[in-house]
Design an enzyme around this catalytic site. Structure first.
Site, short mmCIF file in Angstrom:
data_model
loop_
_atom_site.label_atom_id
_atom_site.label_comp_id
_atom_site.label_asym_id
_atom_site.label_seq_id
_atom_site.Cartn_x
_atom_site.Cartn_y
_atom_site.Cartn_z
N ARG B 223 1.05 -1.31 -0.32
CA ARG B 223 0.41 -0.21 -0.33
C ARG B 223 0.79 1.32 0.35
O ARG B 223 2.24 1.42 0.42
CB ARG B 223 -0.63 0.09 1.01
CG ARG B 223 -0.44 0.32 2.49
CD ARG B 223 -1.03 0.41 3.84
NE ARG B 223 -1.90 1.21 3.43
CZ ARG B 223 -1.29 2.35 4.23
NH1 ARG B 223 -0.38 3.21 5.12
NH2 ARG B 223 -2.36 3.83 4.46
N ASN B 225 1.65 5.60 1.47
CA ASN B 225 1.20 6.57 2.98
C ASN B 225 2.07 7.57 2.06
O ASN B 225 2.38 6.97 1.34
CB ASN B 225 1.78 5.85 4.04
CG ASN B 225 0.82 6.50 5.28
OD1 ASN B 225 -0.42 6.87 5.04
ND2 ASN B 225 1.50 6.02 6.38
N GLU B 265 5.08 7.01 1.33
CA GLU B 265 6.19 5.71 2.41
C GLU B 265 5.57 4.25 1.21
O GLU B 265 4.06 4.07 0.88
CB GLU B 265 5.14 5.41 3.54
CG GLU B 265 6.31 5.92 4.15
CD GLU B 265 6.12 5.86 5.61
OE1 GLU B 265 6.76 5.78 6.33
OE2 GLU B 265 5.06 5.39 5.76
N LYS B 317 -0.34 15.10 10.28
CA LYS B 317 0.96 14.43 9.65
C LYS B 317 1.66 15.89 9.49
O LYS B 317 2.77 15.44 8.61
CB LYS B 317 0.60 14.76 8.17
CG LYS B 317 -0.14 13.43 8.16
CD LYS B 317 -0.69 13.03 6.23
CE LYS B 317 -1.90 12.36 5.70
NZ LYS B 317 -0.48 11.14 5.84
#
Lengths: 197, 346
Positions: B223, B225, B265, B317
């Site tokens: 996945r 990110n 990421e 974040k």
């Protein structure tokens, strides 16, 4: 109270079936032992070892705890001072020992750590929070532990950085995480509030 | 034909940049003009040529410089690499996985020769030529996880699987976004994700754990990110937050293009054969705003995503201080035209 998933959930002490009982408390945690005693079978304390760290409660609980007539009674000035005795007790414990921890999160966490290191299943240990919500924090920067933190933010007792005390909790460190609160702008000094009482 | 490894820095004078070819292969993480959490896991299978998915373990032009930066981080703070005693076998599993993947995908740069337990590993870009006995820690200069992850881009978390949960019991974490291995080591899946806002209530972690504990050997998943970083700094650890946090105050309308980076990421998830552990490589890709806007679709879309991001997410974040300045800068590259669906540059 809203909490997060890394933080332990504490219960209410109740007497368990077992051959012997190790009850450890600090300050107001003593009252959890006294409440457990009301529900305990008659011979419970004949096989019990109480370890008590009075802290801010001074001498208000000793007489009542001793009146329970535990087989062993210990009183110590701090968690650090009590740990050698605890480690000896755990190392020499027989099957069927039951553990009960009551008082501040700092006490419960550190005693739990020692018990896990001695190979005791943490799920078998009863815990109950009583008294102060003061926090034990690990500074993520210098790794030093600051005890009895009651304020937000708090100053690291090792490196002096002003730390945001997070809710994120490590059982391995028995500590909450502290992260520099004004790293973005060190000239910003947020007001200090007493919130962990 | 091999990779042209750049000589660059991720600290001090920050000479990091992407070549034009590397910009095109950046794993842009938004398939539409808005972003919200989702589990967004897909099979980790080889993808198109000249994408970061071409090989399952991607090596790019930043490899040598990233490994030099990691060595500097570890010299300053060895606690970034930790492995609980029961995780050594998983470390050997990881060493095998990374060596075999690298040697198969990039034979001009890496080679592995195995005669029984006697392994001969050559890493040409880093000038390493070692012979060792697989399974014998005394034949390597570091533990197996540390040895191979000093030669592999990205962070690595190794998760033990027991009691229907995953436990963060080993890792090499030098390029992390806001989490401390030293603090989180030994935690289970829900505990180490505890500080993430919103997602628990949405059931994201319960679903993700169910998926991850069912991952089979030979069928990795992945996945994406994302976050943002000021300056191309790999070591955005909480450990050093007091040293780099003030970077966030240095953003001005004049320097957004050079200073502000989209940080993606690529997380992948692999079952390890001997230990039954999962390894979770977290590979970090950085893209300057100046580089991002060379792709018109990405410029339009990223402007819209950042502008419309929920406040809690922006706060989590760490974007709050420079979000507005960046959105205004990006708006010059957004003419309001529709964007095509999907991640690709067009």
């Amino acid at each position: 109270m809203k909490t997060i998933l890394s933080r332990p959930v504490y219960g209410t002490l109740s007497p368990q079936a077992g051959k012997s009982h190790l009850l450890i408390a600090d300050a107001e945690g003593a009252s959890a032992i006294l409440d457990l005693a009301k529900k305990a079978p008659e011979d419970f304390f004949a096989h019990a070892h109480i370890m008590f760290i009075p802290g801010r409660t001074g001498d208000s609980f000793q007489a009542s705890l001793k009146a329970l007539k535990p087989a062993q009674y210990y009183e110590g000035p701090s968690v650090a001072a009590a740990l050698p005795r605890l480690n000896w007790t755990l190392a020499n414990a027989h099957m069927g020992l039951r553990m009960y921890l009551a008082g501040t999160e700092g006490l419960i966490g550190q005693m739990m750590q020692a018990a896990i290191e001695a190979g005791i299943d943490p799920a078998s240990i009863q815990t109950e929070h009583r008294g102060s919500w003061a926090r034990r924090i690990q500074c993520v920067h210098c790794k030093g532990i600051t005890e009895n933190v009651t304020t937000q933010p708090a100053t690291c007792s090792h490196c002096g950085l002003l730390l945001l005390v997070r809710d994120h909790y490590s059982k391995r460190h028995a500590a909450f995480q502290g992260v520099c609160i004004n790293a973005e702008d060190p000239t910003e000094i947020p007001q200090t509030e007493e919130i962990f009482r | 034909m091999g990779i042209n490894f750049r000589k660059e820095t991720f600290r001090d004078d920050f000479t990091f940049r992407n070549s034009p070819e590397n910009i095109r292969r950046f794993p842009f993480p938004y398939h539409e003009d808005a972003y919200m959490y989702s589990v967004n896991i897909e099979p980790h299978v080889p993808g198109p040529k000249n994408s970061v998915f071409e090989h399952l373990v991607d090596v790019d032009e930043h490899y040598v410089s990233e490994m030099q930066d990691r060595a500097m981080v570890l010299a300053e703070d060895p606690l970034r690499c930790q492995s609980l005693p029961h995780m050594t076998l998983a470390g050997w599993d990881l060493l095998e996985l990374l060596m075999t993947e690298k040697a198969a995908s990039y034979p001009e740069h890496f080679s592995l020769t195995r005669e029984g337990d006697r392994w001969h590993w050559i890493n040409r870009p880093l000038g390493i030529d070692d012979t060792f006995t697989f399974g014998d820690v005394s034949t390597l200069p570091y533990g197996p996880m540390e040895y191979i992850t000093r030669q592999s881009q990205g962070d690595f978390a190794i998760l033990d699987q027991r009691d229907n949960n995953l436990w963060m019991d080993a890792g090499m974490i030098t390029t992390q976004a806001d989490w401390s291995l030293d603090f989180d080591i030994g935690m289970n899946f829900f505990e180490w994700h505890a500080p993430v806002p919103l997602a628990h209530e949405m059931g994201v972690f319960t679903r993700a754990l169910k998926f991850l504990t069912n991952i089979q050997q030979g069928k990795p998943a992945r996945r994406l990110n994302w976050t943002m970083t000021i300056n191309p700094r790999l070591d955005t650890s909480p450990e050093n937050f007091h040293k780099w946090g003030s970077d966030r105050l240095t953003v001005t309308p004049e320097n957004v293009g050079e200073k502000v980076h989209l940080r993606v990421e690529l997380q992948s998830f692999w079952r390890l054969p001997r230990s039954n552990a999962l390894v979770f490589p977290i590979r970090c890709y950085l893209l300057k705003m100046d580089e991002l806007v060379t792709v018109p679709k990405w410029a339009r879309r990223f402007h819209r995503v950042l502008r419309d991001l929920p406040v809690e997410l922006a706060e989590y974040k760490g974007l709050t201080r420079y979000r507005q300045t960046t959105v205004e800068w990006l708006s010059k590259y957004d003419d309001g035209a529709p964007t095509s669906p999907g991640f690709s540059p067009d």
